[in-house]
Design a protein around this motif. Sequence first.
Motif, PDB file in Angstrom:
ATOM      1  N   ARG A   8      39.328  36.360  45.083  1.00  0.00           N
ATOM      2  CA  ARG A   8      40.187  37.180  44.907  1.00  0.00           C
ATOM      3  C   ARG A   8      40.341  37.671  43.353  1.00  0.00           C
ATOM      4  O   ARG A   8      40.058  37.150  42.562  1.00  0.00           O
ATOM      5  CB  ARG A   8      42.104  36.707  44.898  1.00  0.00           C
ATOM      6  CG  ARG A   8      43.041  37.671  45.295  1.00  0.00           C
ATOM      7  CD  ARG A   8      44.488  37.192  45.996  1.00  0.00           C
ATOM      8  NE  ARG A   8      45.735  37.817  45.718  1.00  0.00           N
ATOM      9  CZ  ARG A   8      46.779  38.080  45.386  1.00  0.00           C
ATOM     10  NH1 ARG A   8      47.524  36.329  45.517  1.00  0.00           N
ATOM     11  NH2 ARG A   8      47.644  38.621  45.585  1.00  0.00           N
ATOM     12  N   HIS A   9      40.466  39.418  43.497  1.00  0.00           N
ATOM     13  CA  HIS A   9      40.803  39.843  42.675  1.00  0.00           C
ATOM     14  C   HIS A   9      41.469  39.540  41.456  1.00  0.00           C
ATOM     15  O   HIS A   9      42.998  38.560  41.607  1.00  0.00           O
ATOM     16  CB  HIS A   9      41.563  41.805  43.301  1.00  0.00           C
ATOM     17  CG  HIS A   9      42.231  41.710  43.709  1.00  0.00           C
ATOM     18  ND1 HIS A   9      43.314  41.874  42.636  1.00  0.00           N
ATOM     19  CD2 HIS A   9      42.990  41.919  44.820  1.00  0.00           C
ATOM     20  CE1 HIS A   9      44.584  42.241  43.534  1.00  0.00           C
ATOM     21  NE2 HIS A   9      44.438  42.116  44.742  1.00  0.00           N
ATOM     22  N   LYS A  59      36.633  46.004  41.549  1.00  0.00           N
ATOM     23  CA  LYS A  59      34.767  45.722  40.820  1.00  0.00           C
ATOM     24  C   LYS A  59      35.007  45.284  39.501  1.00  0.00           C
ATOM     25  O   LYS A  59      34.494  45.078  38.775  1.00  0.00           O
ATOM     26  CB  LYS A  59      35.424  47.517  41.301  1.00  0.00           C
ATOM     27  CG  LYS A  59      34.631  48.172  41.887  1.00  0.00           C
ATOM     28  CD  LYS A  59      33.703  49.676  42.131  1.00  0.00           C
ATOM     29  CE  LYS A  59      33.989  50.692  43.524  1.00  0.00           C
ATOM     30  NZ  LYS A  59      33.623  51.343  42.893  1.00  0.00           N
ATOM     31  N   GLN A  60      36.587  45.525  39.126  1.00  0.00           N
ATOM     32  CA  GLN A  60      36.452  45.044  37.745  1.00  0.00           C
ATOM     33  C   GLN A  60      36.039  43.640  37.585  1.00  0.00           C
ATOM     34  O   GLN A  60      35.357  43.091  36.890  1.00  0.00           O
ATOM     35  CB  GLN A  60      38.374  45.140  37.013  1.00  0.00           C
ATOM     36  CG  GLN A  60      37.746  47.332  36.995  1.00  0.00           C
ATOM     37  CD  GLN A  60      39.283  46.958  36.279  1.00  0.00           C
ATOM     38  OE1 GLN A  60      40.150  47.308  36.904  1.00  0.00           O
ATOM     39  NE2 GLN A  60      38.815  48.317  35.018  1.00  0.00           N
ATOM     40  N   THR A  61      37.270  43.333  38.739  1.00  0.00           N
ATOM     41  CA  THR A  61      36.803  40.997  38.668  1.00  0.00           C
ATOM     42  C   THR A  61      35.493  41.104  38.527  1.00  0.00           C
ATOM     43  O   THR A  61      34.839  39.811  38.238  1.00  0.00           O
ATOM     44  CB  THR A  61      38.136  40.864  39.731  1.00  0.00           C
ATOM     45  OG1 THR A  61      39.070  41.064  39.602  1.00  0.00           O
ATOM     46  CG2 THR A  61      38.305  39.452  39.436  1.00  0.00           C
ATOM     47  N   ALA A  62      34.968  41.677  40.070  1.00  0.00           N
ATOM     48  CA  ALA A  62      33.159  41.274  40.277  1.00  0.00           C
ATOM     49  C   ALA A  62      32.934  41.089  39.119  1.00  0.00           C
ATOM     50  O   ALA A  62      32.239  40.731  37.925  1.00  0.00           O
ATOM     51  CB  ALA A  62      33.258  41.524  41.354  1.00  0.00           C
ATOM     52  N   ILE A  65      33.366  38.637  35.906  1.00  0.00           N
ATOM     53  CA  ILE A  65      33.094  37.420  36.432  1.00  0.00           C
ATOM     54  C   ILE A  65      31.239  37.281  36.575  1.00  0.00           C
ATOM     55  O   ILE A  65      30.642  36.521  35.623  1.00  0.00           O
ATOM     56  CB  ILE A  65      33.386  36.867  37.565  1.00  0.00           C
ATOM     57  CG1 ILE A  65      35.124  36.396  37.399  1.00  0.00           C
ATOM     58  CG2 ILE A  65      32.632  35.828  37.799  1.00  0.00           C
ATOM     59  CD1 ILE A  65      35.726  36.315  38.654  1.00  0.00           C
ATOM     60  N   SER A  66      31.010  38.404  36.561  1.00  0.00           N
ATOM     61  CA  SER A  66      29.021  37.923  36.908  1.00  0.00           C
ATOM     62  C   SER A  66      28.545  38.831  35.632  1.00  0.00           C
ATOM     63  O   SER A  66      27.473  38.601  35.612  1.00  0.00           O
ATOM     64  CB  SER A  66      28.577  39.735  38.214  1.00  0.00           C
ATOM     65  OG  SER A  66      29.034  41.169  37.152  1.00  0.00           O
ATOM     66  N   SER A  67      29.550  38.763  34.484  1.00  0.00           N
ATOM     67  CA  SER A  67      28.906  39.250  33.340  1.00  0.00           C
ATOM     68  C   SER A  67      28.438  37.856  32.701  1.00  0.00           C
ATOM     69  O   SER A  67      27.427  37.698  31.831  1.00  0.00           O
ATOM     70  CB  SER A  67      29.451  39.734  32.901  1.00  0.00           C
ATOM     71  OG  SER A  67      30.632  38.932  31.639  1.00  0.00           O
ATOM     72  N   TYR A  68      28.473  36.393  33.415  1.00  0.00           N
ATOM     73  CA  TYR A  68      28.436  35.461  32.814  1.00  0.00           C
ATOM     74  C   TYR A  68      27.323  34.781  34.006  1.00  0.00           C
ATOM     75  O   TYR A  68      26.746  33.462  33.438  1.00  0.00           O
ATOM     76  CB  TYR A  68      29.980  34.181  33.352  1.00  0.00           C
ATOM     77  CG  TYR A  68      30.655  33.967  32.344  1.00  0.00           C
ATOM     78  CD1 TYR A  68      30.380  33.785  31.060  1.00  0.00           C
ATOM     79  CD2 TYR A  68      32.177  35.917  32.629  1.00  0.00           C
ATOM     80  CE1 TYR A  68      31.220  33.489  30.252  1.00  0.00           C
ATOM     81  CE2 TYR A  68      32.675  35.883  31.570  1.00  0.00           C
ATOM     82  CZ  TYR A  68      32.942  34.590  30.328  1.00  0.00           C
ATOM     83  OH  TYR A  68      33.899  34.979  29.936  1.00  0.00           O
ATOM     84  N   ILE A 105      28.506  35.954  48.346  1.00  0.00           N
ATOM     85  CA  ILE A 105      30.585  35.493  48.098  1.00  0.00           C
ATOM     86  C   ILE A 105      30.521  36.878  47.890  1.00  0.00           C
ATOM     87  O   ILE A 105      30.204  37.312  48.172  1.00  0.00           O
ATOM     88  CB  ILE A 105      29.562  35.771  46.313  1.00  0.00           C
ATOM     89  CG1 ILE A 105      28.989  34.529  46.296  1.00  0.00           C
ATOM     90  CG2 ILE A 105      31.258  35.672  45.630  1.00  0.00           C
ATOM     91  CD1 ILE A 105      28.122  34.544  44.451  1.00  0.00           C
ATOM     92  N   LEU A 106      32.313  36.559  47.911  1.00  0.00           N
ATOM     93  CA  LEU A 106      33.213  37.692  48.802  1.00  0.00           C
ATOM     94  C   LEU A 106      34.027  38.346  47.270  1.00  0.00           C
ATOM     95  O   LEU A 106      35.109  37.256  46.777  1.00  0.00           O
ATOM     96  CB  LEU A 106      34.114  37.523  50.162  1.00  0.00           C
ATOM     97  CG  LEU A 106      32.674  37.795  51.232  1.00  0.00           C
ATOM     98  CD1 LEU A 106      33.855  37.662  52.881  1.00  0.00           C
ATOM     99  CD2 LEU A 106      32.041  38.954  51.384  1.00  0.00           C
ATOM    100  N   PHE A 107      33.833  39.169  46.987  1.00  0.00           N
ATOM    101  CA  PHE A 107      35.775  39.540  46.213  1.00  0.00           C
ATOM    102  C   PHE A 107      36.588  40.338  46.668  1.00  0.00           C
ATOM    103  O   PHE A 107      36.151  41.087  47.412  1.00  0.00           O
ATOM    104  CB  PHE A 107      34.792  40.364  45.163  1.00  0.00           C
ATOM    105  CG  PHE A 107      34.418  39.043  44.131  1.00  0.00           C
ATOM    106  CD1 PHE A 107      35.393  39.258  42.977  1.00  0.00           C
ATOM    107  CD2 PHE A 107      32.482  39.480  44.216  1.00  0.00           C
ATOM    108  CE1 PHE A 107      34.514  38.111  42.188  1.00  0.00           C
ATOM    109  CE2 PHE A 107      31.987  38.566  42.923  1.00  0.00           C
ATOM    110  CZ  PHE A 107      32.658  38.055  41.828  1.00  0.00           C
ATOM    111  N   GLY A 108      37.190  40.159  47.421  1.00  0.00           N
ATOM    112  CA  GLY A 108      38.551  40.905  47.615  1.00  0.00           C
ATOM    113  C   GLY A 108      39.886  40.700  47.887  1.00  0.00           C
ATOM    114  O   GLY A 108      40.220  40.347  46.180  1.00  0.00           O
TER     115      GLY A 108
END
Length: 161
Positions: A8-9, A59-62, A65-68, A105-108
């Motif tokens: 979840r965002h 988008k910001q959350t993804a 997190i994806s920077s890791y 993987i879903l960001f929602g």
Amino acid sequence: MKSIILLRHAKSSWEMATSDHARVLAPRGIADALNMGSFVASNLPMHCSIYCSTAVRTKQTAELISSYFPNTAPAIQFESELYTFSCADLESFIQSRKENEQSIILFGHNEAITNFVNKFGSIPIDNVPTCGFVSLELPINSWSKLQKGITKKIKFPKDTA
């Protein structure tokens, strides 16, 4: 066997008058996403597809997190269909995935995520909080045959504090 991770965002800001789709993350949301990043990266399936709602906060959350994620991680695909609060819409999106995708993987958004993990997981969750992580293992070979599976991992930002 297929697997799915739902995120979840993170906590969004209500300080600016803007549309729901354009809301940005609050400072707490940014901190939560950064705190969850290494955990999510350590649970990243070897071969996966990553999908994200087009809402700004998601988008910001993804992106945080994806920077890791390792450099070998796939690019995030932004999908307007994931800007939904409906479990049925989320199910339809998942059922339309390609059969060669073993893990997604879903960001929602909620309520879609909480309702989905309660319908298809094995552990009841009252509410998946902002920046919450839930992974499911599904006993299927085809996304179109979506059915109840096993909840493998749950992690919420309060667990990282």
